[in-house]
Design an enzyme around this catalytic site. Structure first.
Site, PDB file in Angstrom:
ATOM      1  N   TYR A 141      31.006 -16.730   0.816  1.00  0.00           N
ATOM      2  CA  TYR A 141      31.499 -18.107   0.899  1.00  0.00           C
ATOM      3  C   TYR A 141      31.008 -18.812   2.170  1.00  0.00           C
ATOM      4  O   TYR A 141      31.122 -20.028   2.294  1.00  0.00           O
ATOM      5  CB  TYR A 141      33.038 -18.151   0.868  1.00  0.00           C
ATOM      6  CG  TYR A 141      33.655 -17.728  -0.455  1.00  0.00           C
ATOM      7  CD1 TYR A 141      32.871 -17.388  -1.544  1.00  0.00           C
ATOM      8  CD2 TYR A 141      35.031 -17.668  -0.611  1.00  0.00           C
ATOM      9  CE1 TYR A 141      33.434 -17.003  -2.738  1.00  0.00           C
ATOM     10  CE2 TYR A 141      35.603 -17.280  -1.818  1.00  0.00           C
ATOM     11  CZ  TYR A 141      34.795 -16.932  -2.874  1.00  0.00           C
ATOM     12  OH  TYR A 141      35.362 -16.542  -4.057  1.00  0.00           O
ATOM     13  N   LYS A 187      31.279  -2.661  -3.508  1.00  0.00           N
ATOM     14  CA  LYS A 187      30.261  -2.458  -4.542  1.00  0.00           C
ATOM     15  C   LYS A 187      29.116  -1.699  -3.861  1.00  0.00           C
ATOM     16  O   LYS A 187      27.968  -2.157  -3.803  1.00  0.00           O
ATOM     17  CB  LYS A 187      29.830  -3.836  -5.101  1.00  0.00           C
ATOM     18  CG  LYS A 187      28.924  -3.778  -6.305  1.00  0.00           C
ATOM     19  CD  LYS A 187      29.629  -3.381  -7.582  1.00  0.00           C
ATOM     20  CE  LYS A 187      28.620  -3.221  -8.705  1.00  0.00           C
ATOM     21  NZ  LYS A 187      29.175  -2.603  -9.918  1.00  0.00           N
ATOM     22  N   ASP A 219      34.294  -3.213  -9.812  1.00  0.00           N
ATOM     23  CA  ASP A 219      34.393  -3.358 -11.269  1.00  0.00           C
ATOM     24  C   ASP A 219      35.450  -2.422 -11.845  1.00  0.00           C
ATOM     25  O   ASP A 219      36.230  -2.792 -12.720  1.00  0.00           O
ATOM     26  CB  ASP A 219      33.025  -3.196 -11.966  1.00  0.00           C
ATOM     27  CG  ASP A 219      32.167  -2.091 -11.372  1.00  0.00           C
ATOM     28  OD1 ASP A 219      32.613  -1.443 -10.414  1.00  0.00           O
ATOM     29  OD2 ASP A 219      31.048  -1.880 -11.874  1.00  0.00           O
ATOM     30  N   ASP A 243      39.381 -12.650  -3.648  1.00  0.00           N
ATOM     31  CA  ASP A 243      39.713 -13.899  -4.342  1.00  0.00           C
ATOM     32  C   ASP A 243      39.901 -13.619  -5.838  1.00  0.00           C
ATOM     33  O   ASP A 243      40.908 -13.997  -6.457  1.00  0.00           O
ATOM     34  CB  ASP A 243      38.562 -14.894  -4.101  1.00  0.00           C
ATOM     35  CG  ASP A 243      38.879 -16.291  -4.564  1.00  0.00           C
ATOM     36  OD1 ASP A 243      40.001 -16.533  -5.020  1.00  0.00           O
ATOM     37  OD2 ASP A 243      37.975 -17.159  -4.482  1.00  0.00           O
ATOM     38  N   ASP A 247      43.744 -13.240  -8.279  1.00  0.00           N
ATOM     39  CA  ASP A 247      44.098 -14.013  -9.484  1.00  0.00           C
ATOM     40  C   ASP A 247      44.357 -13.062 -10.654  1.00  0.00           C
ATOM     41  O   ASP A 247      45.276 -13.265 -11.455  1.00  0.00           O
ATOM     42  CB  ASP A 247      42.966 -14.986  -9.871  1.00  0.00           C
ATOM     43  CG  ASP A 247      43.138 -16.367  -9.228  1.00  0.00           C
ATOM     44  OD1 ASP A 247      43.613 -16.425  -8.075  1.00  0.00           O
ATOM     45  OD2 ASP A 247      42.789 -17.375  -9.874  1.00  0.00           O
TER      46      ASP A 247
HETATM   47  N1  NAI Z   1      43.397 -22.577  -2.474  1.00  0.00           N
HETATM   48  C1  NAI Z   1      42.958 -23.615  -3.157  1.00  0.00           C
HETATM   49  O1  NAI Z   1      43.140 -24.760  -2.766  1.00  0.00           O
HETATM   50  C2  NAI Z   1      42.261 -23.372  -4.431  1.00  0.00           C
HETATM   51  C3  NAI Z   1      41.701 -24.436  -5.080  1.00  0.00           C
HETATM   52  N2  NAI Z   1      41.134 -24.265  -6.308  1.00  0.00           N
HETATM   53  C4  NAI Z   1      40.652 -25.484  -6.952  1.00  0.00           C
HETATM   54  O2  NAI Z   1      41.632 -25.884  -7.916  1.00  0.00           O
HETATM   55  C5  NAI Z   1      40.997 -26.556  -9.007  1.00  0.00           C
HETATM   56  C6  NAI Z   1      41.442 -25.950 -10.335  1.00  0.00           C
HETATM   57  O3  NAI Z   1      40.951 -24.619 -10.396  1.00  0.00           O
HETATM   58  P1  NAI Z   1      41.380 -23.587 -11.532  1.00  0.00           P
HETATM   59  O4  NAI Z   1      40.265 -22.661 -11.707  1.00  0.00           O
HETATM   60  O5  NAI Z   1      41.917 -24.315 -12.705  1.00  0.00           O
HETATM   61  O6  NAI Z   1      42.529 -22.706 -10.837  1.00  0.00           O
HETATM   62  P2  NAI Z   1      44.092 -22.998 -10.686  1.00  0.00           P
HETATM   63  O7  NAI Z   1      44.623 -21.887  -9.871  1.00  0.00           O
HETATM   64  O8  NAI Z   1      44.320 -24.371 -10.181  1.00  0.00           O
HETATM   65  O9  NAI Z   1      44.692 -22.912 -12.163  1.00  0.00           O
HETATM   66  C7  NAI Z   1      44.488 -21.789 -13.010  1.00  0.00           C
HETATM   67  C8  NAI Z   1      45.527 -21.802 -14.141  1.00  0.00           C
HETATM   68  O10 NAI Z   1      46.814 -21.501 -13.619  1.00  0.00           O
HETATM   69  C9  NAI Z   1      47.714 -22.570 -13.830  1.00  0.00           C
HETATM   70  N3  NAI Z   1      48.508 -22.722 -12.606  1.00  0.00           N
HETATM   71  C10 NAI Z   1      48.072 -22.603 -11.342  1.00  0.00           C
HETATM   72  N4  NAI Z   1      49.068 -22.789 -10.471  1.00  0.00           N
HETATM   73  C11 NAI Z   1      50.169 -23.050 -11.196  1.00  0.00           C
HETATM   74  C12 NAI Z   1      51.517 -23.340 -10.861  1.00  0.00           C
HETATM   75  N5  NAI Z   1      51.949 -23.384  -9.594  1.00  0.00           N
HETATM   76  N6  NAI Z   1      52.385 -23.574 -11.866  1.00  0.00           N
HETATM   77  C13 NAI Z   1      51.994 -23.501 -13.144  1.00  0.00           C
HETATM   78  N7  NAI Z   1      50.734 -23.229 -13.530  1.00  0.00           N
HETATM   79  C14 NAI Z   1      49.826 -23.002 -12.557  1.00  0.00           C
HETATM   80  C15 NAI Z   1      46.851 -23.794 -14.112  1.00  0.00           C
HETATM   81  O11 NAI Z   1      47.533 -24.747 -14.869  1.00  0.00           O
HETATM   82  C16 NAI Z   1      45.652 -23.166 -14.817  1.00  0.00           C
HETATM   83  O12 NAI Z   1      45.965 -22.951 -16.155  1.00  0.00           O
HETATM   84  C17 NAI Z   1      39.489 -26.447  -8.746  1.00  0.00           C
HETATM   85  O13 NAI Z   1      39.084 -27.653  -8.186  1.00  0.00           O
HETATM   86  C18 NAI Z   1      39.375 -25.316  -7.743  1.00  0.00           C
HETATM   87  O14 NAI Z   1      38.245 -25.412  -6.910  1.00  0.00           O
HETATM   88  C19 NAI Z   1      41.133 -23.060  -6.942  1.00  0.00           C
HETATM   89  C20 NAI Z   1      41.683 -21.972  -6.323  1.00  0.00           C
HETATM   90  C21 NAI Z   1      42.244 -22.023  -5.001  1.00  0.00           C
HETATM   91  C1  COI Z   2      38.928 -22.666  -3.465  1.00  0.00           C
HETATM   92  C2  COI Z   2      38.255 -21.522  -2.802  1.00  0.00           C
HETATM   93  C3  COI Z   2      37.610 -21.977  -1.519  1.00  0.00           C
HETATM   94  C4  COI Z   2      39.074 -20.331  -2.483  1.00  0.00           C
HETATM   95  C5  COI Z   2      39.995 -19.724  -3.464  1.00  0.00           C
HETATM   96  O1  COI Z   2      39.875 -19.735  -4.661  1.00  0.00           O
HETATM   97  C6  COI Z   2      41.100 -18.995  -2.876  1.00  0.00           C
HETATM   98  O2  COI Z   2      41.200 -18.909  -1.646  1.00  0.00           O
HETATM   99  O3  COI Z   2      41.915 -18.445  -3.626  1.00  0.00           O
HETATM  100 MG    MG Z   3      41.168 -18.161  -5.569  1.00  0.00          MG
END
Ligand code: NAI
Ligand code: COI
Ligand code: MG
Length: 366
Positions: A141, A187, A219, A243, A247
């Site tokens: 990253y 890995k 893996d 990361d 999830d």
């Molecule tokens: N730490 C951060 O700020 C992170 C930001 N992102 C960003 O978020 C955006 C969406 O990414 P996704 O891949 O969709 O991951 P996401 O974690 O936002 O969502 C994945 C799934 O989980 C559900 N979900 C997540 N948190 C929830 C909650 N608190 N309550 C109920 N349902 C929940 C969502 O509706 C979706 O179906 C992207 O722009 C990504 O870059 C993704 C992961 C971490």
């Molecule tokens: C949004 C990325 C920078 C990071 C991520 O997915 C996380 O920290 O869980």
């Molecule tokens: Mg993440």
């Protein structure tokens, strides 16, 4: 106790779940007689919209003058086609790097009342209690070069020995305080950085004869984490593997919406955020699960402020609300009561301070 906290709501459901966590923090402050001074600033897409910068200087300055940071999440389709430096995610990566928050602790604990929400069999998910220790400021990253080339693209995984040593040491210390088991994930059959990682773990293990160590390839851990999660105590791994595996581990608990995290660096300062992202497709509907962010506040109280009793009280309250059969929509199934983000937060607050609901009922009926 008096503490200063910078609050960075971010994007999507970030502001909703952060608002819940702040309300819980306030009720804890009231009950245990602490004053938490909150300052709000922007990060991610919200900061791009206001300042054309995913991590403005004002935000960094406010965080530098705080004891801890509470963050929601960043990102969303609105900014997905921005150039790399103007992506919301860049703000998150930068704040982690700026404050050298190299250790990301992601606990995965099965709540008994959520076992039926997990697609895993009850006997597989039951009693899971593991900690993913994810390296947060190195790896692919951050590695250079990263670029588009004439016929493709390049990302680079870089780790210095010192970077691996400090996170591995952190994980050994945690394993010693927990169940005495450490699984190092890499890995090493393919990657040079993973072979370095394995060597460092092997060298460090001499200082921790009380910790049982195993090395596993990422893996196969992806498979074993789901088939036999109880096997794990502390899992230490590099940035991207951690990361992804965290999830995946959320499946054990029933929802990504219940996994908290702490990003720390060895002193009291830390950044606390849910494991999940900004979930743009459910943003603004009042249905997001705030538990992960509320539990991240508990981690803040414990790791940054040393307030163990207060942290335990938040965890107890969250668990009690689940035990009473109240859930948010992500945990919906037959026979349970689904509440909105705010209603569910009210239940947690009422668990902590029973006078809270009577106040809100009064305002409802006046
Ligand atoms: N730490 C951060 O700020 C992170 C930001 N992102 C960003 O978020 C955006 C969406 O990414 P996704 O891949 O969709 O991951 P996401 O974690 O936002 O969502 C994945 C799934 O989980 C559900 N979900 C997540 N948190 C929830 C909650 N608190 N309550 C109920 N349902 C929940 C969502 O509706 C979706 O179906 C992207 O722009 C990504 O870059 C993704 C992961 C971490
Ligand atoms: C949004 C990325 C920078 C990071 C991520 O997915 C996380 O920290 O869980
Ligand atoms: Mg993440």
């Amino acid at each position: 106790m008096e503490k200063k906290i910078t609050v960075l709501p971010g994007d999507g459901i970030g502001p909703e779940v952060v608002a819940s966590a702040v309300r819980v923090l306030q009720v804890i402050g009231k009950r245990f007689n602490h004053t938490f001074h909150l300052g709000y600033a922007t990060i991610g897409g919200a900061a791009i919209d206001q300042h054309n910068n995913p991590l403005p200087d004002e935000t960094i300055e406010m965080c530098e003058n705080s004891d801890a940071i509470l963050l929601g999440a960043v990102g969303g389709p609105k900014w997905d086609h921005n150039p790399p430096e103007l992506r919301p995610e860049k703000g998150l990566l930068r704040i982690r790097k700026h404050f050298d928050l190299f250790a990301n602790l992601r606990p995965v604990k099965a709540f008994p009342s959520l076992l039926d929400a997990s697609p895993l069999k009850r006997e597989v998910a039951e009693n899971v209690d593991l900690m993913i220790v994810r390296e947060l400021t190195g790896g692919v990253y951050f590695g250079e070069p990263r670029m588009r080339t004439e016929n493709g693209a390049i990302d680079t995984t870089v780790y210095s020995t010192a970077e691996v040593e400090r996170i591995v040491e952190n994980a050994f210390e945690l394993a010693r305080l927990r169940g005495g088991k450490l699984c190092s994930v890499d890995k090493a059959n393919v990657l040079e950085t993973s072979r370095l990682w394995r060597e460092v773990v092997e060298a460090k293990k001499k200082d921790y004869p009380d910790v049982q160590v195993e090395h596993n390839l990422v893996d196969s851990v992806a498979m074993k984490l789901i088939t036999n999660p109880c096997h794990y105590d502390v899992v230490v791994t590099e940035n991207m593997f951690g990361d992804i595996l965290s999830d995946e581990a959320s499946v054990i608990t029933g929802s990504l919406g219940v996994l908290p995290s702490a990003s720390i660096r060895g002193d009291n300062f830390g950044l606390y955020e849910p494991v999940h992202g900004s979930a743009p497709e459910i943003a603004g509907q009042g249905v997001a699960n705030p538990a992960a962010t509320i539990l991240s506040v508990a981690m803040m109280l414990q790791y940054s402020f040393g307030l163990k009793e207060e942290a335990a009280e938040i965890e107890r309250a969250v668990s009690a609300v689940f035990d009473d059969g109240y859930f948010t929509a992500d945990l919906a199934r037959d026979g349970v009561r689904i509440l909105s983000t705010n209603e569910w937060t009210d239940k947690v607050m009422n668990e902590i301070d029973t006078s809270f609901v009577s106040e809100s009922i009064m305002t409802t009926y006046i």
